[in-house]
Design an enzyme around this catalytic site. Structure first.
Site, PDB file in Angstrom:
ATOM      1  N   GLY A  18      18.356 -11.089   1.456  1.00 51.62           N
ATOM      2  CA  GLY A  18      19.292 -12.227   1.474  1.00 51.62           C
ATOM      3  C   GLY A  18      19.219 -12.964   2.795  1.00 51.62           C
ATOM      4  O   GLY A  18      20.147 -13.679   3.175  1.00 51.62           O
ATOM      5  N   GLY A  19      18.109 -12.795   3.492  1.00 43.60           N
ATOM      6  CA  GLY A  19      17.960 -13.336   4.847  1.00 43.60           C
ATOM      7  C   GLY A  19      17.953 -14.848   4.934  1.00 43.60           C
ATOM      8  O   GLY A  19      18.196 -15.401   6.001  1.00 43.60           O
ATOM      9  N   GLY A  21      20.070 -16.653   3.346  1.00 43.25           N
ATOM     10  CA  GLY A  21      21.405 -17.099   2.943  1.00 43.25           C
ATOM     11  C   GLY A  21      22.269 -17.525   4.113  1.00 43.25           C
ATOM     12  O   GLY A  21      21.857 -17.451   5.282  1.00 43.25           O
ATOM     13  N   TYR A  22      23.480 -17.924   3.779  1.00 39.44           N
ATOM     14  CA  TYR A  22      24.418 -18.451   4.777  1.00 39.44           C
ATOM     15  C   TYR A  22      24.679 -17.427   5.881  1.00 39.44           C
ATOM     16  O   TYR A  22      24.562 -17.728   7.066  1.00 39.44           O
ATOM     17  CB  TYR A  22      25.739 -18.831   4.074  1.00 39.44           C
ATOM     18  CG  TYR A  22      26.747 -19.359   5.046  1.00 39.44           C
ATOM     19  CD1 TYR A  22      26.613 -20.632   5.580  1.00 39.44           C
ATOM     20  CD2 TYR A  22      27.815 -18.568   5.457  1.00 39.44           C
ATOM     21  CE1 TYR A  22      27.514 -21.115   6.504  1.00 39.44           C
ATOM     22  CE2 TYR A  22      28.723 -19.045   6.382  1.00 39.44           C
ATOM     23  CZ  TYR A  22      28.571 -20.317   6.903  1.00 39.44           C
ATOM     24  OH  TYR A  22      29.462 -20.783   7.827  1.00 39.44           O
ATOM     25  N   ARG A  43      11.541 -13.466  -1.713  1.00 37.30           N
ATOM     26  CA  ARG A  43      11.258 -13.521  -3.152  1.00 37.30           C
ATOM     27  C   ARG A  43      10.122 -14.498  -3.404  1.00 37.30           C
ATOM     28  O   ARG A  43       9.984 -15.498  -2.690  1.00 37.30           O
ATOM     29  CB  ARG A  43      12.515 -13.918  -3.903  1.00 37.30           C
ATOM     30  CG  ARG A  43      13.535 -12.798  -3.853  1.00 37.30           C
ATOM     31  CD  ARG A  43      14.772 -13.120  -4.620  1.00 37.30           C
ATOM     32  NE  ARG A  43      15.530 -14.210  -4.032  1.00 37.30           N
ATOM     33  CZ  ARG A  43      16.050 -15.207  -4.733  1.00 37.30           C
ATOM     34  NH1 ARG A  43      15.857 -15.274  -6.024  1.00 37.30           N
ATOM     35  NH2 ARG A  43      16.749 -16.150  -4.133  1.00 37.30           N
ATOM     36  N   LYS A 141      31.749  -5.337  -5.691  1.00 30.34           N
ATOM     37  CA  LYS A 141      31.462  -4.740  -4.375  1.00 30.34           C
ATOM     38  C   LYS A 141      31.784  -3.244  -4.413  1.00 30.34           C
ATOM     39  O   LYS A 141      31.068  -2.426  -3.823  1.00 30.34           O
ATOM     40  CB  LYS A 141      32.244  -5.478  -3.274  1.00 30.34           C
ATOM     41  CG  LYS A 141      31.668  -6.874  -3.004  1.00 30.34           C
ATOM     42  CD  LYS A 141      32.317  -7.595  -1.834  1.00 30.34           C
ATOM     43  CE  LYS A 141      31.571  -8.913  -1.550  1.00 30.34           C
ATOM     44  NZ  LYS A 141      32.094  -9.676  -0.426  1.00 30.34           N
TER      45      LYS A 141
END
Ligand SMILES: NC(=O)c1ccc[n+]([C@@H]2O[C@H](COP(=O)([O-])OP(=O)(O)OC[C@H]3O[C@@H](n4cnc5c(N)ncnc54)[C@H](OP(=O)(O)O)[C@@H]3O)[C@@H](O)[C@H]2O)c1
Length: 319
Positions: A18-19, A21-22, A43, A141
């Site tokens: 998720g690097g 991402g925000y 990805r 979560k």
């Protein structure tokens, strides 16, 4: 005198899923800045997204290693996980359950010393009663927590409170990301204490935890003392900084709840945000409990050497 072995002194290798991402991009930067060999899960479709492609190349130029992998390809996840000691996930809220695949890969690899799942908000373990549809996010979560713990993977959960960019920059005016100069809506009395944290600081604290034996299998709350302020206090601080007095209409809790429950035209994301605002601003649920000092620890106490960004300094960039 005994010296740590060469192996012990090597900084942990970190994989970030998720690097782009925000929040994730901040973690990549913090991991590199703290001297960790840093791997970013990439990805295959990134080549067709100009923002991602350029960000990933900038990570590479800063020293990160790009590792191709897909959540739909178990072997690629195993391959990525085997390159590192620590895995951090910052997956998007609508992709949280994808992390179950990551947990499976981490378990199978059997070498990961720490896993930080995509949390970084209110502590989901305290939010069983959350209003719909925010409850779905917290439940997901928790599902990732349960899978992690059942797999015996060492973990650290980061409860980061309110991201400054999302909440502070716009004085918690929904979907507004710079402070208003005319009007700031106040939720209820506006006096519940809220915790506002700069995303770069969240990343710094999170990376600090990954090799810290004190934080293994613990929840870490980020509560910078200067940043525990009510919405009224934050608006007052902004008024002083910008030299204006804002109109401050209030919204009553009942009206907020009615809109939340009856306005079916809102997107899922907006309804989640409204429910989260409800718990934070009307109910004060970021600060209505103490960190117990046993299973739960506080980041600024663990790492007093980190100079965090105060609310005042953050807001002063907008003057
Ligand atoms: N406390 C707060 O105020 C606050 C605010 C916002 C978010 N959060 C929390 O912070 C965490 C990260 O949120 P974020 O806003 O940083 O996330 P984000 O930017 O929306 O997304 C993060 C990453 O998720 C991955 N992703 C998105 N769609 C995907 C798909 N279809 N398939 C596979 N991967 C996909 C992407 O990874 P790659 O493209 O890099 O592979 C993306 O970069 C979440 O747990 C969220 O709840 C907290």
């Amino acid at each position: 005198m005994t010296y740590p072995s060469e192996e012990m002194r090597k900084p942990s290798r970190v994989l970030i899923a998720g690097g782009t991402g925000y929040l994730g991009k901040n973690l990549v930067k913090a991991s590199l800045a703290q001297g960790h060999p840093t791997f970013v899960l990439v990805r295959p479709d990134f080549v067709s997204n100009i923002h991602k492609a350029q960000l990933l190349i900038s990570f590479k130029q800063a020293g990160a290693h790009l590792v191709e992998g897909s959540f739909d390809d178990h072997d690629s996840l195993i391959n990525a996980v085997k390159k590192v000691d620590v895995v951090i996930s910052t997956m998007a809220e609508n992709q949280l359950l994808q992390q179950l695949k990551l947990v499976r890969a981490i378990k199978e690899a059997g070498t990961i010393k720490r896993f930080l799942p995509s949390e970084f908000g209110m502590d989901p373990a305290r939010m069983e009663h959350a209003k719909e549809p925010a409850n779905v996010i917290f439940q997901q979560k928790m599902a990732v927590r349960h899978a992690t713990e059942a797999a015996g993977i060492p973990y650290t959960y980061i409860s980061a409170n309110c991201f400054a960019g999302y909440f502070l920059a716009g004085l918690a005016q929904y979907n507004q990301f710079v402070p208003p100069l005319d009007k700031a809506v106040i939720y209820g009395e506006g006096n519940h204490k809220v915790i506002w944290v700069d995303e770069g600081d969240i990343a710094k604290y999170a990376i600090k935890t990954i090799e810290d034996p004190r934080t293994i299998n613990k929840t870490i709350y980020i509560r910078p003392p200067l940043n525990i302020l009510s919405l009224r206090e934050v608006v007052g601080m902004w008024e002083k900084l910008c030299g204006r007095v804002l109109d401050k209409p209030t919204i009553h809790e009942e009206d907020w709840l009615i809109t939340m429950q009856q306005d079916k035209s809102m997107t899922f994301e907006t309804r989640v945000a409204m429910a989260i605002f409800y718990h934070i601003f009307f109910k004060g649920e970021l600060t209505n409990f103490d960190v117990d000092g046993k299973e739960q620890l506080e980041a600024t106490q663990l790492y007093p050497q980190v100079e965090y960004t105060s609310v005042e300094r953050y807001l002063s960039r907008f003057v």
